[in-house]
Design a protein around this motif. Structure first.
Motif, short mmCIF file in Angstrom:
data_model
loop_
_atom_site.label_atom_id
_atom_site.label_comp_id
_atom_site.label_asym_id
_atom_site.label_seq_id
_atom_site.Cartn_x
_atom_site.Cartn_y
_atom_site.Cartn_z
N THR A 76 3.43 -6.84 -15.63
CA THR A 76 3.72 -5.47 -15.37
C THR A 76 3.37 -5.11 -13.82
OG1 THR A 76 3.26 -4.84 -17.79
CG2 THR A 76 3.41 -3.02 -15.94
N SER A 77 4.56 -4.49 -13.37
CA SER A 77 4.44 -4.32 -11.97
C SER A 77 4.10 -2.87 -11.66
CB SER A 77 5.87 -4.65 -11.15
OG SER A 77 6.89 -3.78 -11.71
N GLY A 78 3.78 -2.25 -10.55
CA GLY A 78 3.58 -0.97 -10.28
C GLY A 78 2.44 -0.54 -9.67
N LEU A 79 2.01 0.89 -9.84
CA LEU A 79 1.19 1.55 -9.35
C LEU A 79 -0.34 1.25 -9.84
CD1 LEU A 79 2.60 5.03 -8.44
CD2 LEU A 79 1.77 3.52 -7.01
N ILE A 98 0.90 -1.29 0.14
CA ILE A 98 0.01 -0.10 -0.13
C ILE A 98 0.95 1.20 -0.09
CG2 ILE A 98 -1.69 1.23 1.20
CD1 ILE A 98 -2.66 -1.40 2.15
N ILE A 99 0.84 2.02 -1.04
CA ILE A 99 1.63 3.17 -1.05
C ILE A 99 0.86 4.32 -0.68
CG2 ILE A 99 2.63 4.82 -2.92
CD1 ILE A 99 4.00 2.27 -2.54
N TYR A 100 -0.44 4.47 -0.66
CA TYR A 100 -1.17 5.55 -0.21
C TYR A 100 -2.48 5.14 0.22
CZ TYR A 100 -4.24 9.84 -0.01
OH TYR A 100 -5.01 10.57 0.40
N LEU A 108 2.50 8.16 -10.33
CA LEU A 108 1.27 9.12 -10.74
C LEU A 108 1.37 10.31 -10.27
CD1 LEU A 108 -1.36 6.09 -9.58
CD2 LEU A 108 -0.63 6.78 -11.82
N GLU A 109 1.08 11.34 -11.37
CA GLU A 109 0.82 12.83 -10.92
C GLU A 109 -0.48 13.03 -10.98
OE1 GLU A 109 3.62 14.44 -13.55
OE2 GLU A 109 5.48 13.83 -12.68
N PHE A 110 -0.98 13.90 -10.12
CA PHE A 110 -2.20 13.99 -9.94
C PHE A 110 -2.34 15.79 -9.98
CE2 PHE A 110 -2.69 10.24 -7.57
CZ PHE A 110 -3.70 9.78 -8.07
N PRO A 111 -3.57 16.23 -10.75
CA PRO A 111 -3.60 17.59 -11.04
C PRO A 111 -4.33 18.20 -9.81
CG PRO A 111 -5.51 16.29 -12.12
CD PRO A 111 -4.51 15.47 -11.35
N GLU A 112 -4.72 19.63 -9.87
CA GLU A 112 -5.49 20.06 -8.83
C GLU A 112 -6.82 19.38 -8.65
OE1 GLU A 112 -6.70 24.61 -7.06
OE2 GLU A 112 -5.16 24.31 -8.74
N LEU A 113 -7.20 19.07 -7.62
CA LEU A 113 -8.45 18.40 -7.22
C LEU A 113 -9.07 18.89 -6.12
CD1 LEU A 113 -6.76 14.98 -7.87
CD2 LEU A 113 -8.60 16.01 -9.44
N GLU A 114 -10.47 18.66 -6.02
CA GLU A 114 -11.28 18.88 -4.92
C GLU A 114 -12.15 17.68 -4.81
OE1 GLU A 114 -13.35 22.35 -6.27
OE2 GLU A 114 -11.90 23.83 -5.95
N ARG A 126 -0.30 16.21 -6.07
CA ARG A 126 0.66 15.13 -5.28
C ARG A 126 1.26 14.32 -6.46
NH1 ARG A 126 -1.33 13.34 0.23
NH2 ARG A 126 0.67 12.38 0.21
N GLN A 127 2.58 13.63 -6.08
CA GLN A 127 2.94 12.60 -6.98
C GLN A 127 3.21 11.45 -6.06
OE1 GLN A 127 6.58 13.64 -9.04
NE2 GLN A 127 5.72 15.72 -9.69
N PHE A 128 3.12 10.36 -6.67
CA PHE A 128 3.16 9.10 -5.36
C PHE A 128 4.22 8.06 -6.54
CE2 PHE A 128 -0.82 10.88 -4.12
CZ PHE A 128 -0.65 10.63 -2.82
N MET A 129 5.11 7.57 -5.99
CA MET A 129 6.16 6.73 -6.54
C MET A 129 6.06 5.30 -5.97
SD MET A 129 8.18 8.89 -8.38
CE MET A 129 9.53 7.94 -8.57
#
Length: 342
Positions: A153-156, A91-93, A296-302, A311-314
């Motif tokens: 394939t591995s990853g997020l 679990i990354i986030y 993963l790179e997220f834009p401005e969100l509400e 935010r970015q998550f690796m």
């Protein structure tokens, strides 16, 4: 009579859709017949089936327990993680709506056969074992993943814990507002960043895709950006560690696109080079394509995704990347492009 009170995760769906989940073995005609006869009511009133459910709504089933359970399929939600792959997803986030998981290679995103164990089963098992869900909750809402990766394939991978989170993340991915980045090692030397585009057409019979320069019937437009990180030399032959920005997300897009450019992924048995694959299998015991969804790179969100705003998550690279680089002569890509001697 059975009373069902709609919870937050069950709201905002049609009544008939909810009933189809709650009694998943019953035909649609059964629900409409019971609604007409008022054997199924919504808030003590006759319903048509197309009503949008709200939190707190009450559904009454004037049916025998034998009928309800007879139309409810057998459900098995928990699995033993060690039965499928040596390591389960990390679990990354996590927040109340969303999970970001680091899927290991070898694990299916979704099961293809009944006996398969997939990332979805890990997700449900985790939520049940941690007490965040009860099995009864799964009759009206089933958490799920919002994106898929190939088995090897591995990853997020993003997953929705709540209905609101699942819907919001699916829409974010559908609208391509989220940045998806991968790492891979490809055959040959790629000196400069590039952005490739084309048209992808899938053969459902062989589960393979082909890339075309011009639009074909039933083809889909694709665009992929590649940035070389390092050029690796093994026994005098070059390989390039790439960061890939998946601008459009199509089946096998990265693998087929690179192979079509003459730079197949190492370990890729579907689109790759058998001689290269044999070398890496023998030297590094690599049995699958080396492709990892790293960021993963997220834009401005509400709203429900507000915690992810900007935010970015690796997901850490699998150890095999460092193992290959450790046995190679590695040269930064910018040195190659500037023609600086090794």
């Amino acid at each position: 009579m059975r009373l069902i009170t709609i919870k937050e995760n069950e709201a905002e769906q049609r009544l008939d859709k909810f009933l189809a989940k709650y009694m998943d073995k019953a035909p649609k005609s059964f629900f409409y017949k019971m609604l007409r006869k008022k054997n199924i009511t919504l808030n003590k009133k006759k319903a048509e089936g197309n009503e949008r459910l709200k939190t707190g709504d009450e559904i009454r089933l004037f049916l025998s327990e034998e009928t309800i359970e007879g139309f409810s399929g057998a459900r098995e939600y928990t699995v033993s993680p060690k039965s499928a792959v040596p390591a389960g997803p990390e679990i990354i986030y996590e927040d109340s709506h969303i999970l970001l998981l680091n899927k290991p290679a070898g694990l299916l995103s979704q099961k293809a056969k009944q006996r398969d164990v997939s990332l979805v089963e890990y997700l449900l098992s985790y939520l049940l074992e941690s007490g965040q869900l009860k099995e009864e909750d799964l009759r009206g809402f089933r958490p799920g993943i919002c994106s898929r990766l190939d088995r090897n394939t591995s990853g997020l991978v993003a997953a929705g814990k709540s209905l609101a989170g699942l819907q919001a993340m699916n829409e974010l991915i559908r609208s391509r507002r989220i940045g998806k980045f991968y790492r891979c090692i490809a055959a040959g030397m790629i000196k400069e960043p590039c952005q490739a585009q084309g048209w992808l057409k899938k053969d459902e019979r062989t589960n393979q895709v082909k890339i075309f320069r011009q639009e074909q019937k039933d083809s889909l437009y694709i665009r992929t950006s590649y940035v070389p990180v390092k050029v690796l030399f093994l026994e005098g032959k070059p390989y390039t560690h790439l960061e890939v920005h998946l601008i459009t997300g199509r089946s096998h897009q990265i693998r087929a696109h690179l192979a079509g450019m003459g730079h197949p992924l190492i370990g890729d048995t579907k689109y790759g080079d058998s001689r290269i694959n044999s070398y890496f299998s023998g030297c590094f015991n690599l049995k699958h394509q080396l492709l990892h969804a790293c960021r993963l790179e997220f834009p401005e969100l509400e709203g429900v995704l507000g915690n992810l705003s900007n935010r970015q998550f690796m997901a850490p690279l699998p150890p095999i990347f460092a193992e290959i680089e450790g046995k190679s002569t590695a040269v930064p890509a910018d040195c190659i492009s500037r023609k600086i001697s090794i």
